[in-house]
Scaffold this motif. Structure first.
Motif, PDB file in Angstrom:
ATOM      1  N   LYS A   1      41.975  -4.731  27.912  1.00  0.00           N
ATOM      2  CA  LYS A   1      41.138  -4.962  27.132  1.00  0.00           C
ATOM      3  C   LYS A   1      40.322  -3.795  26.769  1.00  0.00           C
ATOM      4  CE  LYS A   1      42.002  -9.573  26.992  1.00  0.00           C
ATOM      5  NZ  LYS A   1      43.448  -9.482  26.458  1.00  0.00           N
TER       6      LYS A   1
ATOM      7  N   GLN B   1      41.908   2.664  23.978  1.00  0.00           N
ATOM      8  CA  GLN B   1      41.302   3.128  22.618  1.00  0.00           C
ATOM      9  C   GLN B   1      42.183   4.092  22.506  1.00  0.00           C
ATOM     10  OE1 GLN B   1      37.430   2.487  21.792  1.00  0.00           O
ATOM     11  NE2 GLN B   1      36.800   4.544  20.414  1.00  0.00           N
TER      12      GLN B   1
ATOM     13  N   SER C   1      44.483  -5.782  12.361  1.00  0.00           N
ATOM     14  CA  SER C   1      42.541  -6.609  11.597  1.00  0.00           C
ATOM     15  C   SER C   1      42.529  -5.116  10.317  1.00  0.00           C
ATOM     16  CB  SER C   1      41.895  -6.335  12.638  1.00  0.00           C
ATOM     17  OG  SER C   1      41.436  -4.516  12.634  1.00  0.00           O
TER      18      SER C   1
ATOM     19  N   LEU D   1      37.229   1.714  12.796  1.00  0.00           N
ATOM     20  CA  LEU D   1      38.401   0.954  13.814  1.00  0.00           C
ATOM     21  C   LEU D   1      39.000   0.026  13.014  1.00  0.00           C
ATOM     22  CD1 LEU D   1      35.220   0.116  16.488  1.00  0.00           C
ATOM     23  CD2 LEU D   1      36.943   2.033  16.419  1.00  0.00           C
TER      24      LEU D   1
ATOM     25  N   PHE E   1      42.021  -3.036  15.191  1.00  0.00           N
ATOM     26  CA  PHE E   1      42.254  -3.850  16.581  1.00  0.00           C
ATOM     27  C   PHE E   1      43.684  -4.514  16.604  1.00  0.00           C
ATOM     28  CE2 PHE E   1      37.912  -3.742  15.257  1.00  0.00           C
ATOM     29  CZ  PHE E   1      37.768  -3.211  16.938  1.00  0.00           C
TER      30      PHE E   1
ATOM     31  N   ASP F   1      46.764  -5.804  19.216  1.00  0.00           N
ATOM     32  CA  ASP F   1      47.400  -6.564  21.037  1.00  0.00           C
ATOM     33  C   ASP F   1      48.824  -6.346  21.084  1.00  0.00           C
ATOM     34  OD1 ASP F   1      44.876  -7.859  20.844  1.00  0.00           O
ATOM     35  OD2 ASP F   1      45.491 -10.176  20.728  1.00  0.00           O
TER      36      ASP F   1
ATOM     37  N   SER G   1      44.383  -5.686  24.752  1.00  0.00           N
ATOM     38  CA  SER G   1      43.826  -5.663  22.748  1.00  0.00           C
ATOM     39  C   SER G   1      43.786  -4.289  22.979  1.00  0.00           C
ATOM     40  CB  SER G   1      42.808  -6.094  23.079  1.00  0.00           C
ATOM     41  OG  SER G   1      42.774  -7.317  23.095  1.00  0.00           O
ATOM     42  N   TRP G   2      44.202  -3.084  21.972  1.00  0.00           N
ATOM     43  CA  TRP G   2      44.174  -1.941  21.459  1.00  0.00           C
ATOM     44  C   TRP G   2      42.666  -2.108  20.476  1.00  0.00           C
ATOM     45  CZ3 TRP G   2      46.715   1.834  24.388  1.00  0.00           C
ATOM     46  CH2 TRP G   2      47.355   1.625  24.971  1.00  0.00           C
ATOM     47  N   THR G   3      42.339  -0.652  20.606  1.00  0.00           N
ATOM     48  CA  THR G   3      41.284  -0.527  19.235  1.00  0.00           C
ATOM     49  C   THR G   3      41.699   1.117  18.936  1.00  0.00           C
ATOM     50  OG1 THR G   3      39.196  -0.913  20.593  1.00  0.00           O
ATOM     51  CG2 THR G   3      39.347   0.333  18.730  1.00  0.00           C
TER      52      THR G   3
ATOM     53  N   GLN H   1      40.151   4.539  16.980  1.00  0.00           N
ATOM     54  CA  GLN H   1      38.852   4.662  16.310  1.00  0.00           C
ATOM     55  C   GLN H   1      38.965   6.166  15.364  1.00  0.00           C
ATOM     56  OE1 GLN H   1      36.727   6.335  19.466  1.00  0.00           O
ATOM     57  NE2 GLN H   1      34.742   6.048  18.268  1.00  0.00           N
TER      58      GLN H   1
END
Length: 135
Positions: free
Chosen positions: A70, A73, A94, A115, A117, A119, A125-127, A129
């Motif tokens: 999790k 980034q 997202s 940001l 998001f 998966d 889970s990836w973000t 930015q």
């Protein structure tokens, strides 16, 4: 002495499915796909423009369950374009989220705080930015 972050192990349940997701949907370059034995396989992939790669594998002992990674980034210079690219490649991502105001004066309003998001197929889970100018 430099300390460079070069590889992040991503725990997955199916190497082929994960390789396809990261290469075909996210556009990561497949650096190598190596079978050491019938029971040990390592696939290293690198995001475009990144100095850090990921590894998905089978047969290596990692104490991480598939989907347990999790908070990794990625950084892009245009969060809206990145989101559209992800959607165009079938990634469930997202809406753009803005977490406060850009703390760097004079920068784009979404820098550091824009940001999205997503998966991977296992739930890692990836973000993503936005930082458009590192100045």
């Amino acid at each position: 002495m430099n300390w460079t972050l070069e590889v992040i192990v991503v725990p997955v349940s199916d190497v082929d499915k994960s390789k396809a997701f990261y290469a075909n949907q996210l556009g990561f370059t497949v650096d190598h796909d190596t079978s050491v034995t019938d029971d040990i396989r390592v696939v290293q992939l690198t995001p475009p423009g990144s100095g850090c790669s990921i590894v998905v594998s089978k047969g290596l002992q990692h104490d991480m369950a598939p989907g347990s990674l999790k908070g990794v980034q990625l950084v892009v210079n245009d969060i809206h374009k990145a989101r559209v690219e992800l959607l165009d490649h079938g990634v469930s991502v997202s809406e753009v989220t803005k977490l406060g105001d850009n703390p760097v004066p004079g920068g784009h309003e979404l820098d550091n705080v824009g940001l999205v998001f997503f998966d991977d197929p296992d739930g890692n889970s990836w973000t993503v930015q936005q930082i458009s100018n590192r100045g």
